[in-house]
Design an enzyme around this catalytic site. Structure first.
Site, short mmCIF file in Angstrom:
data_model
loop_
_atom_site.label_atom_id
_atom_site.label_comp_id
_atom_site.label_asym_id
_atom_site.label_seq_id
_atom_site.Cartn_x
_atom_site.Cartn_y
_atom_site.Cartn_z
N ARG A 1 0.82 -1.14 0.03
CA ARG A 1 0.02 0.01 0.07
C ARG A 1 0.87 1.18 -0.07
O ARG A 1 1.84 1.40 0.78
CB ARG A 1 -0.99 0.02 1.13
CG ARG A 1 -2.04 -0.81 1.21
CD ARG A 1 -3.06 -0.57 0.39
NE ARG A 1 -4.06 -1.35 0.07
CZ ARG A 1 -4.26 -2.46 -1.22
NH1 ARG A 1 -3.22 -2.46 -1.78
NH2 ARG A 1 -5.17 -3.12 -1.17
N ASP B 1 5.63 -0.28 -6.63
CA ASP B 1 4.28 -0.70 -7.30
C ASP B 1 2.92 -0.09 -6.89
O ASP B 1 2.06 0.10 -7.45
CB ASP B 1 4.03 -2.15 -7.25
CG ASP B 1 3.00 -2.66 -8.37
OD1 ASP B 1 2.95 -2.40 -9.42
OD2 ASP B 1 1.84 -3.28 -7.87
N GLU C 1 -1.78 7.52 -5.78
CA GLU C 1 -2.06 6.83 -7.22
C GLU C 1 -3.37 6.89 -7.83
O GLU C 1 -3.45 6.91 -9.11
CB GLU C 1 -1.38 5.45 -7.08
CG GLU C 1 -2.57 4.68 -6.10
CD GLU C 1 -2.04 3.26 -6.12
OE1 GLU C 1 -3.15 2.41 -6.48
OE2 GLU C 1 -1.03 2.81 -5.65
N HIS D 1 0.86 -0.16 -10.10
CA HIS D 1 -0.05 -1.31 -9.41
C HIS D 1 -0.45 -2.37 -10.14
O HIS D 1 -1.55 -2.70 -10.29
CB HIS D 1 -1.34 -0.38 -8.83
CG HIS D 1 -2.02 -0.88 -7.67
ND1 HIS D 1 -2.35 -0.21 -6.82
CD2 HIS D 1 -2.05 -2.15 -7.43
CE1 HIS D 1 -2.95 -0.72 -5.68
NE2 HIS D 1 -2.71 -2.42 -6.30
N PHE E 1 -0.74 -7.55 -9.34
CA PHE E 1 -1.71 -8.39 -9.37
C PHE E 1 -2.12 -9.08 -10.57
O PHE E 1 -2.70 -10.05 -10.98
CB PHE E 1 -2.96 -8.03 -8.76
CG PHE E 1 -3.56 -6.89 -9.83
CD1 PHE E 1 -4.74 -7.69 -10.42
CD2 PHE E 1 -3.16 -5.53 -9.88
CE1 PHE E 1 -5.32 -6.53 -11.21
CE2 PHE E 1 -3.83 -4.87 -10.63
CZ PHE E 1 -4.93 -5.10 -11.41
#
Length: 330
Positions: free
Chosen positions: A234, A258, A263, A295, A298
């Site tokens: 985070r 990331d 953001e 980001h 994932f």
């Protein structure tokens, strides 16, 4: 159920459409974020599916409740943008995807570590310009070095398994010690000891009020000179302004990010033709030893499929009056 799906990209829609063949919900996709202004688009729906940077503060929740929304299905693990107390008072249930692919995040963490250490991103740019000089590209062996893992949940454990394969000495901090980590040979210690001993520090913990800006000027001062820091967790865990000063003094030798605390106005969109007004981001991204990704930790096919399946199952269980085990309102 009729579900309004916010902040969707093509990869989201593709994975949801494939998995929804098994569930048959009525999904409508919106490519914009959920905000106070866009909450009105949920009118006529029964549920909202939201992503990590959607606004789910009290005003937004009130607008959703007024539109008849009784379920918010987060298609992510994090829920720090959700006002759970307000949701409870409004009679809105919130569900999430607690673990979609810990390995995806862990592998991206390793990718950032390797790229920063061996300057792969810089070498790529050089060789495209036919510059094959090796000056300034010297790295170090991870084998035998000490890494501090902050957070030993599923993602932290997946990361530890990879780091163990590199032959690293692994220290860990977590208020709740994980027996799996201990079985893997991890030594639990204090944050101060992690700061003092680690050559690499990687964050894998949720965002809470207690750990907001946990990596700040005071923490950096306790670290080894030239420490590598990676954050795939985070953005708010790291004080970006303090990190700039630590980079300038070479206290931080390299920084892999990331996630970023501001953001929501940058990531997941093409800003290549825009003037970036965030001065902190501009200063960080200008550093040769800082590597940003948007980001995307994932973003694997397996993770997208798991996210869609768990999210749609959460919605199905709610519609049937059952629980999925992923409810945030008890």
């Amino acid at each position: 159920m009729k579900v309004a799906v916010f902040s969707t990209k093509k990869y989201d829609q593709k994975s949801f459409e494939i998995i929804n063949d098994n569930y048959q919900h009525e999904l409508t996709y919106f490519d914009f974020r959920l905000t106070v202004q866009t909450a009105k688009m949920a009118q006529g729906f029964e549920a909202v599916c939201a992503f990590v940077n959607d606004d789910l503060s009290q005003p937004v929740l009130e607008a959703l409740a007024n539109n008849g929304i009784r379920l918010i299905a987060m298609r992510c693990a994090g829920f720090d943008k959700v006002d759970l107390e307000a949701a409870k008072q409004l009679g809105i249930q919130v569900v999430r995807v607690p673990a979609y692919s810990p390995e995806a995040i862990a592998e991206h963490t390793l990718g950032l570590m390797l790229s920063l250490n061996r300057r792969i991103h810089r070498a790529y740019q050089r060789t495209r310009d036919a510059n094959f000089s090796l000056e300034g590209l010297t790295g170090f062996n991870f084998h035998g070095k000490t890494v501090g893992v902050i957070g030993t949940g599923k993602i932290g454990i997946a990361t530890i398994r990879i780091l163990k394969g590199l032959g690293m000495n692994i220290l860990a901090y977590d208020p709740y010690e994980n027996p799996v980590a201990i079985e893997l040979g991890v030594t639990y210690t204090s944050l101060d000891e992690i700061y003092r001993q680690s050559d690499v520090i990687t964050l894998h913990c949720p965002m809470t009020q207690e750990n907001h800006h946990m990596l700040n000027a005071d923490a950096f001062a306790k670290m080894r000179d030239g420490v590598m820091i990676v954050n795939t967790s985070r953005g708010e865990l790291l004080n970006s302004k303090d990190a700039i000063e630590a980079l300038k003094s070479s206290k931080i030798g390299s920084l892999g990010i990331d996630v970023y605390e501001n953001e929501k106005d940058l990531f997941f969109e093409d800003k290549s033709n825009d003037v970036i007004k965030d001065d902190v981001f501009r200063r960080l991204s200008a550093c040769h030893n800082v590597l940003f990704t948007g980001h995307q930790a994932f973003l694997t096919e397996e993770a997208l499929g798991n996210i869609a399946d768990t999210t749609l199952n959460n919605i199905t269980q709610y519609a049937a009056g059952n629980t999925s085990g992923n409810e945030l309102i008890q």
